[in-house]
Motif scaffolding. Sequence first.
Motif, PDB file in Angstrom:
ATOM      1  N   SER A 274     -48.592  31.267   8.071  1.00 33.45           N
ATOM      2  CA  SER A 274     -47.960  30.145   6.988  1.00 33.45           C
ATOM      3  C   SER A 274     -46.736  30.025   6.798  1.00 33.45           C
ATOM      4  CB  SER A 274     -48.718  29.522   6.134  1.00 33.45           C
ATOM      5  OG  SER A 274     -48.514  29.171   5.144  1.00 33.45           O
ATOM      6  N   TRP A 275     -46.201  29.201   7.305  1.00 37.72           N
ATOM      7  CA  TRP A 275     -44.009  29.003   6.897  1.00 37.72           C
ATOM      8  C   TRP A 275     -44.030  27.838   6.368  1.00 37.72           C
ATOM      9  CZ3 TRP A 275     -46.813  29.541  11.255  1.00 37.72           C
ATOM     10  CH2 TRP A 275     -46.717  30.772  12.412  1.00 37.72           C
ATOM     11  N   GLN A 276     -43.179  27.891   5.210  1.00 37.87           N
ATOM     12  CA  GLN A 276     -42.606  26.859   4.434  1.00 37.87           C
ATOM     13  C   GLN A 276     -41.645  26.738   4.418  1.00 37.87           C
ATOM     14  OE1 GLN A 276     -45.129  26.698   0.699  1.00 37.87           O
ATOM     15  NE2 GLN A 276     -46.912  28.297   1.541  1.00 37.87           N
ATOM     16  N   LEU A 277     -41.358  25.623   3.798  1.00 39.18           N
ATOM     17  CA  LEU A 277     -39.609  24.739   3.708  1.00 39.18           C
ATOM     18  C   LEU A 277     -39.662  24.455   2.327  1.00 39.18           C
ATOM     19  CD1 LEU A 277     -36.860  24.672   6.396  1.00 39.18           C
ATOM     20  CD2 LEU A 277     -37.355  22.861   3.912  1.00 39.18           C
ATOM     21  N   ALA A 278     -38.947  25.098   1.986  1.00 44.54           N
ATOM     22  CA  ALA A 278     -38.721  23.909   0.466  1.00 44.54           C
ATOM     23  C   ALA A 278     -38.149  24.155  -0.488  1.00 44.54           C
ATOM     24  CB  ALA A 278     -40.228  24.459  -1.272  1.00 44.54           C
ATOM     25  N   GLU A 279     -37.118  22.936  -0.282  1.00 43.23           N
ATOM     26  CA  GLU A 279     -35.606  22.704  -0.826  1.00 43.23           C
ATOM     27  C   GLU A 279     -35.718  21.919  -2.064  1.00 43.23           C
ATOM     28  OE1 GLU A 279     -33.819  25.304  -1.309  1.00 43.23           O
ATOM     29  OE2 GLU A 279     -34.418  26.621   0.190  1.00 43.23           O
ATOM     30  N   GLU A 280     -34.567  21.701  -2.794  1.00 41.97           N
ATOM     31  CA  GLU A 280     -34.130  20.696  -3.649  1.00 41.97           C
ATOM     32  C   GLU A 280     -33.387  19.135  -2.611  1.00 41.97           C
ATOM     33  OE1 GLU A 280     -31.652  20.014  -8.260  1.00 41.97           O
ATOM     34  OE2 GLU A 280     -31.554  22.113  -6.010  1.00 41.97           O
ATOM     35  N   HIS A 397     -41.627  15.763  -7.047  1.00 40.73           N
ATOM     36  CA  HIS A 397     -40.274  15.060  -8.453  1.00 40.73           C
ATOM     37  C   HIS A 397     -38.709  15.235  -7.442  1.00 40.73           C
ATOM     38  CE1 HIS A 397     -37.693  15.447 -11.812  1.00 40.73           C
ATOM     39  NE2 HIS A 397     -37.709  16.848 -12.213  1.00 40.73           N
ATOM     40  N   GLU A 398     -38.022  16.619  -7.023  1.00 38.87           N
ATOM     41  CA  GLU A 398     -37.007  16.614  -6.216  1.00 38.87           C
ATOM     42  C   GLU A 398     -36.661  17.151  -5.353  1.00 38.87           C
ATOM     43  OE1 GLU A 398     -33.603  17.460  -9.136  1.00 38.87           O
ATOM     44  OE2 GLU A 398     -33.711  15.302  -9.648  1.00 38.87           O
ATOM     45  N   THR A 399     -37.990  18.017  -5.221  1.00 36.47           N
ATOM     46  CA  THR A 399     -38.373  19.110  -4.285  1.00 36.47           C
ATOM     47  C   THR A 399     -39.089  18.798  -3.063  1.00 36.47           C
ATOM     48  OG1 THR A 399     -38.039  21.124  -5.308  1.00 36.47           O
ATOM     49  CG2 THR A 399     -39.346  21.286  -3.233  1.00 36.47           C
ATOM     50  N   ARG A 526     -29.319  23.827   2.453  1.00 37.23           N
ATOM     51  CA  ARG A 526     -30.117  24.189   2.077  1.00 37.23           C
ATOM     52  C   ARG A 526     -31.028  24.206   2.543  1.00 37.23           C
ATOM     53  NH1 ARG A 526     -29.970  24.350  -5.159  1.00 37.23           N
ATOM     54  NH2 ARG A 526     -28.023  24.636  -5.137  1.00 37.23           N
ATOM     55  N   PHE A 527     -31.034  23.427   3.259  1.00 33.55           N
ATOM     56  CA  PHE A 527     -32.492  23.164   4.503  1.00 33.55           C
ATOM     57  C   PHE A 527     -32.263  23.991   5.372  1.00 33.55           C
ATOM     58  CE2 PHE A 527     -33.160  19.177   1.742  1.00 33.55           C
ATOM     59  CZ  PHE A 527     -34.525  19.506   1.103  1.00 33.55           C
ATOM     60  N   GLY A 528     -30.874  23.898   6.243  1.00 31.44           N
ATOM     61  CA  GLY A 528     -30.841  24.477   7.549  1.00 31.44           C
ATOM     62  C   GLY A 528     -31.250  26.090   7.305  1.00 31.44           C
TER      63      GLY A 528
END
Length: 544
Positions: A274-280, A397-399, A526-528
Amino acid sequence: MAHDGFDFSPGAQVPLQGSAGQTAATHALASAAYRDSPVEEIVKADSEAHKSSVSKGRVSLFEPNLGEAFSRAVQTRMLGGGRAALIQSFGMEPQTVVEHCLAANHIRKERDTRLTLVTVLFGVLFLPGTLLWIGVFQLRRTLAGSKDKKAGAIGGALLLGVAALAVVFLVALPFTGFLGWYLRGVIVAPVVGWLLAKRICETTAKDLRARWSDLLDGGGLGAKVPEAVPGHPDETAREELRHGLEKLTAEQRSNAIFYAGPKEILGMGTRWGSWQLAEELVAKDADKEIHQFRSYDVIRVMHDQLKMLERGPLNSGGFPKPEVKHWIVRPVGEKAGSVSRPEGQDVETFQVKGHEIQRICNHQQFGSGDRHYLGVQFTLWDGQLVITMMITVTVLHETLRIEVTGHALGPVNSLFTSKPSPKTVTKPKTVRFWETTTHNLPLVEPKEAVRLAIRAPFTWYPPILDFLGGKLSLPEPFGLRHVWAEEPWRHRFMADDAMRAATPVLRVAHNAALRVLSENGVDTERFGNRSSFLSGAIQDPSPK
């Protein structure tokens, strides 16, 4: 015409995507319908999380073998009236397996019809002798099943003793006239009937074993199911069977699946990563707001990009054409005894409609209810390995969170891939006693011919045989594939394929998401960075 509110008429026949050549798992499971080994073997082949059971009957002579029990259990569970929902069998065609079960049952019914005629002529008409021989065989079978070797020897000696007494009684019979001839028939007729029955059983056994072997060799004769071809509108039984097979195929193509806690998504095998990418979500320009977009906008671009996975810059083989599909995942209990598929105006022939998929993807991201996943599925190793990467996008919200999970469904148990072996006996030669010779034995032993002849008159009503001889009970929730699947990690190349598929899928999903974010005014730095970190971490699938 039988129906459940759905139109299952075939219409234009379009082959399933990626189904060509994926027959190994299908043929392996279908071969179980023709097997003549003990039914207890199938329990040993069950996966750890899904266990079937064999109930013991009242009389051991009525016990079914593996093929009889499997065919009966699968036909009842997959086509029975008012049956519970089935779990999809990925990497195979369950309808083909069911058709082979029906074909095997048809072959056995034809054999049992002939055996019933023999039983009536040589058994029922000479019932006293028949009951005597059946009692001897039942006692011998009971003693032979004992762990005490002396008891097994006593059973064999008992049969020989009764045979000797029968010969003496036949020669020195004190009666004459009709009674004398009838009493002689009481002793001889069951033996003659047994010889005829044995010949019938031997012919059928060769046919069943030939079909078993041909399936595992990659093809052979297709399953012939005349019961599923209505000859006229009044044949309701055949029409219901045809309808049941079409319903089975429609359910196999359903886009609704089930999550059962520690058992993961039923039918998809082990979740191994499992791999998660979580950013604002931050605007690229401080003076401008982010353009409004939804989770499905990201998913739609991912869907289009993932369908291009088979293309690459180098001519190196690479990925086969993947099946990219929207899945609706419904949560059920870990110990749920059954599952139910979505119903209502938003569902048609077990398929959740497109507008409902979008609604679930955009709005059901928190709390109870069904969830949306985008699945990328590779069927490899001739259907023996199914790799599924599941992607979900949520915005709270913003994520924004992108989660990618890897699932692997391994090959069917080796029991189903074993070919029939001839029954042989090895003996020393008469003159050259230091050398041995091997002879083939008949496929049907004497006690097996007796068992089949005794069962034959009762096959017109299978519940009687279930009561007298026992039956196979399949685990629930039931699906043909995952119940008898092994872990793919025992095979080095299969494990490598599962891990190699993860990195390209993850990168394509992240690149598609970054593209949508950039087009809608989101700062993707940040996502990159997070995507680059995950791209490196996925290459080290160490235990954690």
